[in-house]
Design a protein around this motif. Structure first.
Motif, mmCIF file in Angstrom:
data_model
loop_
_atom_site.group_PDB
_atom_site.id
_atom_site.type_symbol
_atom_site.label_atom_id
_atom_site.label_comp_id
_atom_site.label_asym_id
_atom_site.label_seq_id
_atom_site.Cartn_x
_atom_site.Cartn_y
_atom_site.Cartn_z
ATOM 1 N N MET A 131 0.815 -1.187 0.000
ATOM 2 C CA MET A 131 0.000 0.000 0.000
ATOM 3 C C MET A 131 0.866 1.261 0.000
ATOM 4 O O MET A 131 0.574 2.192 -0.734
ATOM 5 N N LEU A 132 1.913 1.263 0.824
ATOM 6 C CA LEU A 132 2.808 2.427 0.865
ATOM 7 C C LEU A 132 3.449 2.679 -0.496
ATOM 8 O O LEU A 132 3.524 3.822 -0.958
ATOM 9 N N ASN A 133 3.900 1.614 -1.131
ATOM 10 C CA ASN A 133 4.536 1.727 -2.442
ATOM 11 C C ASN A 133 3.547 2.299 -3.467
ATOM 12 O O ASN A 133 3.902 3.162 -4.269
ATOM 13 N N LEU A 134 2.324 1.830 -3.421
ATOM 14 C CA LEU A 134 1.295 2.299 -4.341
ATOM 15 C C LEU A 134 1.001 3.786 -4.116
ATOM 16 O O LEU A 134 0.899 4.560 -5.072
ATOM 17 N N LEU A 135 0.911 4.181 -2.865
ATOM 18 C CA LEU A 135 0.689 5.597 -2.549
ATOM 19 C C LEU A 135 1.858 6.462 -3.016
ATOM 20 O O LEU A 135 1.659 7.544 -3.584
ATOM 21 N N GLU A 136 3.072 5.991 -2.790
ATOM 22 C CA GLU A 136 4.252 6.754 -3.208
ATOM 23 C C GLU A 136 4.302 6.912 -4.728
ATOM 24 O O GLU A 136 4.634 7.986 -5.238
ATOM 25 N N LYS A 137 3.973 5.850 -5.461
ATOM 26 C CA LYS A 137 3.945 5.926 -6.924
ATOM 27 C C LYS A 137 2.875 6.912 -7.393
ATOM 28 O O LYS A 137 3.099 7.701 -8.317
ATOM 29 N N THR A 138 1.724 6.864 -6.747
ATOM 30 C CA THR A 138 0.624 7.750 -7.122
ATOM 31 C C THR A 138 0.981 9.201 -6.827
ATOM 32 O O THR A 138 0.677 10.101 -7.624
ATOM 33 N N LEU A 146 -3.649 3.541 -11.428
ATOM 34 C CA LEU A 146 -3.047 3.291 -10.111
ATOM 35 C C LEU A 146 -4.088 3.439 -9.007
ATOM 36 O O LEU A 146 -4.173 2.607 -8.103
ATOM 37 N N MET A 147 -4.881 4.484 -9.092
ATOM 38 C CA MET A 147 -5.848 4.748 -8.039
ATOM 39 C C MET A 147 -6.954 3.685 -7.997
ATOM 40 O O MET A 147 -7.503 3.407 -6.930
ATOM 41 N N SER A 148 -7.240 3.083 -9.132
ATOM 42 C CA SER A 148 -8.275 2.050 -9.143
ATOM 43 C C SER A 148 -7.822 0.789 -8.405
ATOM 44 O O SER A 148 -8.651 -0.007 -7.973
ATOM 45 N N THR A 149 -6.519 0.637 -8.231
ATOM 46 C CA THR A 149 -6.025 -0.537 -7.513
ATOM 47 C C THR A 149 -6.096 -0.369 -5.996
ATOM 48 O O THR A 149 -5.939 -1.341 -5.261
ATOM 49 N N PHE A 150 -6.361 0.859 -5.528
ATOM 50 C CA PHE A 150 -6.481 1.075 -4.083
ATOM 51 C C PHE A 150 -7.587 0.225 -3.470
ATOM 52 O O PHE A 150 -7.440 -0.278 -2.357
ATOM 53 N N ALA A 151 -8.693 0.089 -4.181
ATOM 54 C CA ALA A 151 -9.832 -0.660 -3.650
ATOM 55 C C ALA A 151 -9.484 -2.123 -3.400
ATOM 56 O O ALA A 151 -10.048 -2.763 -2.504
#
Length: 100
Positions: free
Chosen positions: A1-8, A37-42
């Protein structure tokens, strides 16, 4: 999750820079990538430990701030384009009136 947020966030900062440079074609391209990227947050689970959860919270606030800046610049550009179209349409009507 952190990695995804940082990329976004990194992608959002690029979008913000291109907004500031009025490079709207690049903004559209990057925005599509950001949306993916944001759609993968869910589908991404939140971290279990408090430290990682606090980092996620801080990053989410940062992402929200950047997103609001992007939205504001986009709105200003939309208003600018609308004004240009309105002026152009007025000019066309004036030219048409003078030709008659």
């Amino acid at each position: 999750m952190l990695n995804l947020l940082e990329k976004t966030i990194a992608l959002s900062q690029q979008i913000l820079e291109h907004c500031q440079q009025n490079d709207w074609e690049k903004v559209n391209t990057l925005q599509a990538q950001r949306q993916q990227l944001m759609s993968t947050f869910a589908n991404t689970a939140l971290p279990k430990d408090d430290e990682a959860l606090n980092k996620c919270s801080a990053l989410t606030i940062k992402l929200k701030t950047i997103s609001e800046e992007i939205e504001q610049l986009s709105k200003l550009n939309k208003e600018k384009v609308y004004a240009q179209i309105k002026t152009s349409n007025k000019s066309k009507r004036m030219n048409t009136a003078y030709k008659q």
